[in-house]
Design a protein around this motif. Structure first.
Motif, PDB file in Angstrom:
ATOM      1  N   ALA A  66     -13.536  19.871 -45.969  1.00 16.51           N
ATOM      2  CA  ALA A  66     -14.697  20.980 -45.768  1.00 16.51           C
ATOM      3  C   ALA A  66     -15.372  20.334 -44.182  1.00 16.51           C
ATOM      4  O   ALA A  66     -15.585  21.281 -43.666  1.00 16.51           O
ATOM      5  CB  ALA A  66     -15.605  20.402 -46.908  1.00 16.51           C
ATOM      6  N   GLU A 105     -13.273  21.807 -41.448  1.00 18.96           N
ATOM      7  CA  GLU A 105     -13.235  23.195 -41.340  1.00 18.96           C
ATOM      8  C   GLU A 105     -14.640  23.601 -40.536  1.00 18.96           C
ATOM      9  O   GLU A 105     -14.716  24.496 -39.993  1.00 18.96           O
ATOM     10  CB  GLU A 105     -13.284  23.865 -42.697  1.00 18.96           C
ATOM     11  N   SER A 106     -15.855  22.911 -41.123  1.00 17.11           N
ATOM     12  CA  SER A 106     -16.972  23.059 -40.526  1.00 17.11           C
ATOM     13  C   SER A 106     -17.074  22.846 -39.148  1.00 17.11           C
ATOM     14  O   SER A 106     -17.851  23.459 -38.517  1.00 17.11           O
ATOM     15  CB  SER A 106     -18.064  22.254 -41.376  1.00 17.11           C
ATOM     16  N   GLY A 126     -16.653  26.596 -39.126  1.00 17.51           N
ATOM     17  CA  GLY A 126     -17.523  27.151 -40.314  1.00 17.51           C
ATOM     18  C   GLY A 126     -19.162  27.163 -39.981  1.00 17.51           C
ATOM     19  O   GLY A 126     -19.837  27.738 -40.415  1.00 17.51           O
ATOM     20  N   ALA A 127     -19.319  25.777 -39.446  1.00 15.50           N
ATOM     21  CA  ALA A 127     -20.851  25.316 -39.282  1.00 15.50           C
ATOM     22  C   ALA A 127     -21.054  25.510 -37.703  1.00 15.50           C
ATOM     23  O   ALA A 127     -22.181  25.314 -37.061  1.00 15.50           O
ATOM     24  CB  ALA A 127     -20.820  24.016 -39.327  1.00 15.50           C
ATOM     25  N   VAL A 181     -22.038  22.809 -33.139  1.00 13.67           N
ATOM     26  CA  VAL A 181     -22.223  22.486 -34.293  1.00 13.67           C
ATOM     27  C   VAL A 181     -23.410  21.486 -34.405  1.00 13.67           C
ATOM     28  O   VAL A 181     -23.504  20.545 -33.446  1.00 13.67           O
ATOM     29  CB  VAL A 181     -20.980  21.547 -35.171  1.00 13.67           C
ATOM     30  N   SER A 189     -27.010  22.833 -38.966  1.00 14.23           N
ATOM     31  CA  SER A 189     -25.827  23.805 -39.409  1.00 14.23           C
ATOM     32  C   SER A 189     -24.730  22.963 -40.250  1.00 14.23           C
ATOM     33  O   SER A 189     -24.107  23.727 -41.358  1.00 14.23           O
ATOM     34  CB  SER A 189     -25.244  24.606 -38.221  1.00 14.23           C
ATOM     35  N   LEU A 190     -24.290  21.962 -39.847  1.00 15.26           N
ATOM     36  CA  LEU A 190     -23.177  21.136 -40.594  1.00 15.26           C
ATOM     37  C   LEU A 190     -23.755  20.695 -41.691  1.00 15.26           C
ATOM     38  O   LEU A 190     -22.985  20.739 -42.996  1.00 15.26           O
ATOM     39  CB  LEU A 190     -22.880  19.905 -39.827  1.00 15.26           C
ATOM     40  N   ARG A 205     -23.805  23.929 -44.045  1.00 17.41           N
ATOM     41  CA  ARG A 205     -22.281  24.396 -44.479  1.00 17.41           C
ATOM     42  C   ARG A 205     -21.332  23.671 -45.180  1.00 17.41           C
ATOM     43  O   ARG A 205     -20.722  23.968 -46.054  1.00 17.41           O
ATOM     44  CB  ARG A 205     -21.453  24.602 -43.013  1.00 17.41           C
ATOM     45  N   LEU A 206     -21.406  22.119 -44.889  1.00 20.49           N
ATOM     46  CA  LEU A 206     -20.914  21.241 -45.795  1.00 20.49           C
ATOM     47  C   LEU A 206     -21.040  21.306 -47.067  1.00 20.49           C
ATOM     48  O   LEU A 206     -20.466  21.478 -47.954  1.00 20.49           O
ATOM     49  CB  LEU A 206     -21.221  19.937 -45.085  1.00 20.49           C
ATOM     50  N   ARG A 256     -19.530  24.247 -48.386  1.00 21.88           N
ATOM     51  CA  ARG A 256     -17.959  24.454 -48.479  1.00 21.88           C
ATOM     52  C   ARG A 256     -17.329  23.387 -49.464  1.00 21.88           C
ATOM     53  O   ARG A 256     -16.404  23.728 -50.127  1.00 21.88           O
ATOM     54  CB  ARG A 256     -17.489  24.126 -47.139  1.00 21.88           C
TER      55      ARG A 256
END
Lengths: 532, 309
Positions: free
Chosen positions: B166, B169-170, B174-175, B188, B192-193, B196-197, B200
């Motif tokens: 995760a 990806e973030s 993702g993030a 990032v 935001s991390l 998103r973490l 995810r």
């Protein structure tokens, strides 16, 4: 060429002044660059084009809506809260036979070793009740703090708890076939905040899942909870910085203030809020969370007198349950790592007194929660049933233990011949209550229901006498032995009765004799069990 | 990490590595530190956790916890004036729920930790400190814990852990968020991390049939974890019903004005494009209906159904 404009109108689903100030509405253009950040709903004039409007609602959810702004036209964006879907599996609740005067106020937070006496009032469902799918699975409110009135809503999956009278620490003890759960309740005497709701999400035999929520009127606290749950740390911090000051005036909400303080402390940002924390601790002494936070602030002071004051406050605050689980975590961390060496022995003693609470504490919960699986309650309350030779062992307990052995030992690759030994070492108290015949039945259950063979019972260490294991009150346990009806037990009870008052030496001898007789009766029970 | 050959995480090796790391943080001009701790963990409270080292329980140790490292106290001790002003801590370890174990450890001491810095009046966060300033107070040092209290941190054997998957990806997509007041590039951020973490890790764990929830603590503020050029976003548009495919054509207009060239023909429409706000126009012949749809295309991907019948 002149830029062509239209208007955009945004409607939000809440009107709280604090939330409107904190939760932003972001308008981004076609390249996702921020065009405007609004703090309240409003109308804004924009060049025509495509925009992304993003808002965080008061449940912490972020909602993004695309919109096209056209020349001389007005576009509207409405944000709405979705109705929460509550998964409900429990079929009925049973309200308590409770009189509101229960004496157990501080539960496991007293200086006494594990005060399990509150559990002795629990009546568990009969063995196998929860396995009966046709029958109702039930939840009991077994006990509650004084001054609390409890009612069941029209929806049978909800309990309303209401504080009558002055603000004070409130709690409930609920029980089902899965076990029992202590819940600290976020209540204060303010009419809008005197009530909270527990929703039963599931009472499967594995876990008692009861969700406790802040009253809808605590909008700030609820929004803070939503922001934390969805990982919006930045917004949660912004909101907490406002909410920690909510301890005065018409909209005072000391519980949300304490919640905010705990978040700021967790994120290393409490230093700038020492004054509201001090006020919270002083003006709302029944909220232990505020006192623990204040102790944390004082622990960082450079003035020795302040550090000493904090130390005293910490010791006092940990004698009662806080409202939030985070406060308990913080208190334990402070007890372990207080900056001043003075008072080390007191802190160590406090930690040891809290060991039992720690073992049952649910640190995943928002609110202070302690849980006892049914096996442990059975160990406390149903000893007679468990140890009555000739009666079947408690099926629910055995099933739970069998699952525990499979998930925590067998599936982690422990060698089969060592599983029982390991399990016994880790779960001494429970195993002692089972005795040999119970363990034999457990092995059979593992074979029959989990296809797990842990071998024979030859090396099993004999369980010590459960009745006398550390029991300070011998008289009470003699009554339990009396019910056993074994010849050896009867002889010992007679000896106890005729002696009247036993001297310490006589009592020690008595215990030793009983242990011997008990072990003998269990050997017989075990052999009988195997032969069957 | 290529080229790094880790030594076994024994108490002696960890102490030495920690000493080197503390020294590096004092000297390194980049002023940013990353810490990733992975292993078997036991949580003591919601705030506290120890990670077991490879020689935990060694008969040479004098105390039960000698073969452990206390993450929280190490972090606290790294929050002072003479170290990296921006730090990111990731702890990929169980926070064990075995209450019998937790109770045993509750009052024990002895895990590896670093001494708290001597108070010098400069150890309070000061937003005015800029990256690169040495000898100033620490600014931001969040801890991302792979699990919530009493949970296990999951992984398939010989695969990356749920948290590690995760996190990567973030950081890659993702993030990632658009430029804003805190950073002129796509980036990032700590915030935001965190968001998103949390999502995810829950999703990946659920796919394995498990529960896992990221938690955060430490010393928080907004900081850039990773910068990058505008990422390309994978867009997939499905046509409903699919039988309408021969009778429809599609166009994508950035900001409802500028056509995107070279979008692939046929359905589903799959392409990689710059992030942005697009108008999708689908032109259909009778008996199907032409439709317009606004697409908010942003990382990591957008999947959309368009109905024409």
């Amino acid at each position: 060429m002149a830029i062509r404009h239209g208007t955009l109108e945004i409607f939000m689903p809440f009107d709280s002044p604090v939330l409107s100030r904190i939760l932003p509405i972001e308008i981004r253009d076609q390249r996702h660059a921020i065009v405007a950040t609004l703090r309240t709903e409003r109308v804004i004039r924009l060049p025509e084009g495509l925009y992304s409007i993003s808002a965080v609602l008061d449940n912490g959810e972020r909602v993004t809506k695309p919109v096209q702004v056209r020349h001389r036209e007005s576009a509207c964006v409405h944000f709405q809260l979705e109705n929460p879907v509550v998964e409900r599996q429990c079929t009925s609740l049973v309200l308590p036979s409770y009189d509101g005067t229960h004496p157990f106020v501080s539960m496991l937070f007293t200086d006494q070793p594990a005060d399990a006496s509150i559990l002795s009032d629990l009546v568990l469902p009969p063995p196998g009740a929860s396995a009966d799918r046709a029958g109702p699975r039930r939840l009991w409110v077994a006990a509650a703090s004084p001054g609390l009135s409890i009612s069941q809503s029209d929806d049978e999956h909800m309990i309303h708890a209401r504080l009558e009278g002055d603000s004070r620490a409130c709690w409930l003890l609920v029980a089902s076939s899965a076990g029992a759960s202590y819940r600290a309740l976020p209540l204060s005497s303010d009419p809008a905040c005197a009530e909270c709701t527990l929703v039963v999400r599931s009472d499967s035999s594995e876990r008692l899942d009861v969700e406790l929520a802040l009253a809808p009127e605590r909008r700030v606290g609820r929004a803070l909870h939503g922001l934390i749950e969805t990982g919006k740390v930045g917004l949660a911090v912004d909101l907490a910085r406002h909410a920690i000051k909510l301890i005065e005036g018409e909209h005072a909400d000391p519980i949300s203030a304490a919640y905010s303080g705990l978040l700021l402390q967790r994120l290393g940002l409490l230093e700038d809020h020492a004054r509201p924390v001090e006020n919270l601790a002083r003006d709302f002494p029944w909220i232990q969370d505020g006192r623990i936070l204040h102790a944390a602030v004082l622990s960082r002071s450079r003035r020795p007198a302040q550090v000493r004051r904090g130390h005293q406050l910490l010791l006092e605050a940990t004698r009662s349950s806080p409202i939030f689980a985070d406060a308990f975590s913080l208190a334990l961390a402070l007890l372990r790592r207080w900056p001043d060496e003075a008072g080390e022995a007191e802190r160590q003693a406090r930690l040891e007194a809290l060991t039992s609470a720690i073992a049952h504490f649910d640190f995943t919960s928002t609110f202070a929660t302690m849980e006892w699986p049914s096996a442990e309650i059975a160990a406390t309350t149903a000893m007679t049933a468990l140890h009555d030779p000739g009666s079947a062992p408690h099926h629910e307990v055995l099933r739970w233990l069998a699952r525990l052995i499979v998930t925590r030992y067998v599936s982690h690759g422990a060698p089969p011949d060592q599983v029982l030994e390991q399990f016994a070492a880790d779960n001494r108290a429970v195993v002692d209550q089972l005795g040999l015949s119970g363990v034999a039945a457990l092995l059979q259950l593992l074979r029959a229901e989990h296809d797990v063979d842990l071998g024979a019972l030859t090396a099993w260490p004999l369980a010590p006498d459960p009745y006398l294991l550390g029991a300070p009150d011998l008289g009470g346990h003699v009554e339990a032995i009396r019910k056993d009806g074994t010849a050896a037990g009867d002889a010992l009870v007679d000896r106890f009765d005729s002696a009247g008052q036993l001297s310490p030496a006589e009592e020690a001898r008595w215990r030793s004799d009983y242990r011997e007789a008990f072990e003998e009766s269990y050997r017989e029970g075990f052999e009988e069990h195997l032969s069957n | 990490l290529r080229g790094i050959h880790p030594r076994p995480a024994t108490r002696a090796n960890v102490l030495e590595a920690l000493r080197e790391f503390v020294d590096d943080c004092k000297r390194n001009p980049d002023d940013v530190a990353f810490v990733y701790i992975a292993g078997h963990g036991v949580q003591l409270t919601g705030h506290d956790a120890i990670v077991l080292l490879s020689d935990v329980g060694s008969p040479r140790h004098l105390t039960v916890l000698e073969g452990t490292i206390n993450v929280t106290t190490c972090h606290s001790a790294m929050s002072h004036a003479d170290t990296a002003s921006t730090q990111f801590w990731f702890v990929d370890a169980c926070r064990d729920d075995r209450s019998d174990i937790v109770a045993k450890f509750a009052s024990l001491k002895g895990g590896i930790t670093v001494d708290l810095p001597v108070r010098d009046g400069r150890d309070r966060p000061d937003p005015a400190r800029r990256a690169g300033d040495r000898k100033g107070p620490m600014m931001v040092s969040p801890i991302f814990l792979a699990t919530s209290s009493q949970e296990a941190a999951w992984a398939n054997e010989r695969e990356r852990s749920v948290f590690c998957q995760a996190l990567l990806e973030s950081l890659r997509q993702g993030a990632v968020v658009a430029p804003d007041g805190s950073c002129p590039d796509w980036h990032v951020s700590t915030y935001s991390l965190a968001e998103r973490l949390k999502l995810r890790v829950q999703e990946i764990a659920r796919a394995y049939g498990k529960k896992q929830h990221v938690e955060t603590n430490g010393c928080w503020g907004n900081a850039v974890v990773h910068r990058m050029p505008p990422p390309l976003v994978r867009l997939k548009v499905n046509l409903l019903p699919s039988t309408a495919a021969p009778f429809t054509s599609a166009a994508l207009l950035l900001n409802a004005k500028t056509p995107v060239r070279r979008i692939p023909k046929g359905w589903p429409l799959v392409t990689e494009i710059d992030p942005g706000m697009y108008l999708l126009t689908v032109t259909a012949k009778h008996p199907f209906n032409s439709v317009n749809d606004i697409l908010d295309v942003k990382p990591p991907a957008l999947d959309r159904d368009v109905e024409v019948g």
